[in-house]
Design an enzyme around this catalytic site. Structure first.
Site, PDB file in Angstrom:
ATOM      1  N   GLU A 327       0.846  -1.197   0.000  1.00  0.00           N
ATOM      2  CA  GLU A 327       0.000   0.000   0.000  1.00  0.00           C
ATOM      3  C   GLU A 327       0.884   1.251   0.000  1.00  0.00           C
ATOM      4  O   GLU A 327       1.797   1.387   0.801  1.00  0.00           O
ATOM      5  CB  GLU A 327      -0.875  -0.013   1.253  1.00  0.00           C
ATOM      6  CG  GLU A 327      -1.667   1.251   1.493  1.00  0.00           C
ATOM      7  CD  GLU A 327      -2.317   1.277   2.868  1.00  0.00           C
ATOM      8  OE1 GLU A 327      -3.343   1.952   3.027  1.00  0.00           O
ATOM      9  OE2 GLU A 327      -1.780   0.613   3.788  1.00  0.00           O
ATOM     10  N   LYS A 384      -9.198   1.829  -2.331  1.00  0.00           N
ATOM     11  CA  LYS A 384      -9.511   1.370  -0.978  1.00  0.00           C
ATOM     12  C   LYS A 384     -10.875   1.906  -0.549  1.00  0.00           C
ATOM     13  O   LYS A 384     -11.108   3.121  -0.555  1.00  0.00           O
ATOM     14  CB  LYS A 384      -8.416   1.855  -0.025  1.00  0.00           C
ATOM     15  CG  LYS A 384      -8.545   1.356   1.407  1.00  0.00           C
ATOM     16  CD  LYS A 384      -7.344   1.846   2.219  1.00  0.00           C
ATOM     17  CE  LYS A 384      -7.362   1.355   3.649  1.00  0.00           C
ATOM     18  NZ  LYS A 384      -6.189   1.830   4.419  1.00  0.00           N
ATOM     19  N   CYS A 435      -4.894  -2.942   3.106  1.00  0.00           N
ATOM     20  CA  CYS A 435      -4.660  -2.702   4.529  1.00  0.00           C
ATOM     21  C   CYS A 435      -5.880  -3.015   5.395  1.00  0.00           C
ATOM     22  O   CYS A 435      -6.262  -4.161   5.568  1.00  0.00           O
ATOM     23  CB  CYS A 435      -4.174  -1.267   4.736  1.00  0.00           C
ATOM     24  SG  CYS A 435      -3.321  -1.017   6.315  1.00  0.00           S
TER      25      CYS A 435
END
Length: 555
Positions: A327, A384, A435
């Site tokens: 990420e 995300k 994440c």
């Protein structure tokens, strides 16, 4: 003798033995300790077996104390000296209001004990000098975050306790059924929001892979239900016991449930995993090890460009099909990809790379993963969708934005990605989790149902101690088992890993070191019951609980 046994049982069920302040103080301490024990089930301690007993003390105390509250309500009012007010009071000297307040302290302390220990790694964000936050404000923000998430967990358990209070006169089996169903329902409700991490299910990962395979049936709530029901039966066995006899039907049921569920898990765990050569995919990961305090500075950018380009070239020489980066591996926008030596290397070697960087969305930006093909062209993008509250965005920003300084290292606003994204690659459709998304099983389930054949997990856990990334790895293990997919995980500072569909870790990196590794995974198109039907168990348990409660009321 029988009369004495019944008296002992009566005291145990009604709570009339609570006749002193010290007794109740002991109850509070016991509730807190049992919550702490549940918190010790995950990294760094990893005492997963405690989860099967750590909820039982709270269950017993809730039944005890709910009876004390109802006793206070039933007492005839009497006049206090020099007043004209009638006050109802229990045998312990509690009024209904104080008894109710005392009752809710029990689940509150259990929840705070569990979540404050399990999520202690949150304190690792201090000091936030990498964001330019001074030492004392950083400490204040850290304490606020840790305290808030602990109290939020306590609120969750209070809601469960409120339902259990209504069931204090119900039959033990009904308390177990509804208590389990409500716990699962609350976890589902909680995980549908933005602030979620510590389900009961993740207490078993990565150590008890057998029981985690129940997740293939109806997701993580299947494991949560197993733990809650077992604890409930143990508690009811105690509540139904006599001084000379603890072994009763509820203890037998608990033992049978424990064995049966593990046998089902073992059957699923023992299924062979097909590895056809045509489905093989050799993936390399690069763990850049760029400290967050320098990540967005020129020094960090140079180190990232050098490290990820070098790692890409090393892995390309090893014959990988693709390279996965963490990420935010490149702290730049997509439009600047062509100016980097990494993309020159991609055009030279012709190996696909998945790059963690920033995407643009109007005047805002996204935390994204991009597919760059062998010609250096960006062919797909995943944004995300689950952002970290306070860390990546401010909830109710129009209200709180004036009170809390935004913690993002960039000036623009970071925004959520869409909930229905797909991620196509030259090797087929992939399942992506960036994440924090690893804690949300529905993100992975939806992509698997849409045809995702393997998992790409890209993370940056550099703010925290080693306990957090190990818990993060445990979450990814659960997602691999539930979806029956191979998983490749690339992180900034650790732990990067490869996991097979049975949750077995094929390789895991070191911590706070630069590292590259290549592993062969396999694309799969199987669909577990969970992938096809989602969490069907929780509504089934809730429905059975409601029907059983109404039937019990009528008959």
């Amino acid at each position: 003798m029988k009369k004495k046994q019944n008296e002992g049982k009566s005291k145990k069920e009604t709570g009339k033995g609570e006749n002193s302040f010290f007794t109740f103080a002991f109850y509070l301490l016991l509730s807190l300790i049992s919550g702490v024990l549940m918190g010790l089930t995950v990294a760094p301690v990893g005492a997963w077996f405690l989860a099967w007993i750590a909820l039982a003390p709270l269950w017993v105390l809730v039944v005890h104390k709910s009876n004390s509250y109802l006793e206070a309500k039933k007492q005839k009012p009497f006049l206090l000296p020099f007043t004209s007010f009638g006050v109802r009071q229990s045998l312990m000297g509690e009024t209904p209001k104080t008894a109710l307040a005392h009752f809710y302290l029990l689940p509150l302390l259990w929840g705070v004990g569990y979540h404050s220990v399990a999520l202690f790694w949150i304190t690792g964000i201090h000091p936030m000098d990498w964001l330019g936050v001074p030492w004392w404000p950083s400490l204040a923000i850290t304490i606020f975050c840790w305290g808030f998430i602990s109290l939020w967990g306590g609120l969750f358990v209070i809601l469960w306790g409120a339902v259990m209070m209504r069931l204090n006169q119900s039959k033990p089996w009904l308390r177990v059924l509804i208590g389990t169903a409500v716990w699962c329902g609350l976890e589902s409700l909680w995980s549908s929001g933005s602030l979620w991490w510590s389900s009961l299910a993740y207490t078993q990962s990565p150590h008890n892979l057998v029981i985690l395979h129940l997740g293939q049936l109806s997701g993580p709530n299947t494991v949560t239900a197993a733990i809650a029901a077992f604890n409930g039966l143990i508690a009811e066995a105690y509540l139904s016991s006599t001084p000379r006899r603890f072994v009763n039907k509820y203890l037998v049921l608990a033992t049978g449930l424990f064995i049966t569920l593990h046998l089902i898990g073992w059957f699923l765990y023992s299924q062979p995993i097909a590895q056809p050569p045509a489905a093989a995919l050799k993936i390399g990961v690069v763990q850049g090890n760029i400290p967050n305090k320098i990540k967005i500075k020129p020094e960090g950018y140079l180190r990232a460009i050098t490290g990820y380009t070098s790692g890409y070239l090393t892995l390309a020489e090893q014959g990988v099909n693709a390279v996965l980066t963490p990420e935010g591996a490149l702290p730049i926008f997509q439009r600047n990809f062509g100016d980097t030596p990494l993309f020159a290397a991609v055009q030279e070697k012709g190996v696909v790379v998945w790059v963690g960087a920033f995407g643009e969305k109007g005047r805002s930006y996204t935390n994204s993963l991009f597919t760059v093909n062998s010609q250096g062209e960006t062919t797909s993008r995943y944004d995300k969708s689950k952002l970290v509250p306070l860390g990546e965005y401010i909830p109710f920003e129009e209200i709180l934005g004036k009170l809390i300084s935004r913690l993002s290292p960039l000036d623009e606003h970071q925004v959520h990605g869409a909930a229905n994204q797909i991620f196509d690659t030259p090797f087929g459709r992939a399942i992506v989790g960036i994440c924090y998304e690893s804690a949300f099983p529905e993100v992975f389930r939806r992509q698997a149902a849409a045809g995702g054949q393997f998992i790409l997990s890209s993370s940056n856990d550099a703010h925290y101690s080693a306990a957090m990334p190990f818990q993060h790895h445990a979450q990814d293990i659960m997602r691999a088992i539930e979806t029956d997919r191979w998983s490749a995980r690339a992180t900034n500072t650790g732990y990067s890993a490869f996991v097979d569909p049975h949750g077995r870790t094929l390789w895991i990196s070191g911590y706070n070191i630069y590292q590259t590794h290549a592993e062969t995974i396999y694309r799969r198109q199987t669909q577990t019951l969970y992938v096809r039907w989602g969490d069907w168990l929780t509504p089934l348990l809730l429905g059975l609980g409601v029907v059983s409660w109404f039937v019990g009321k009528v008959f």
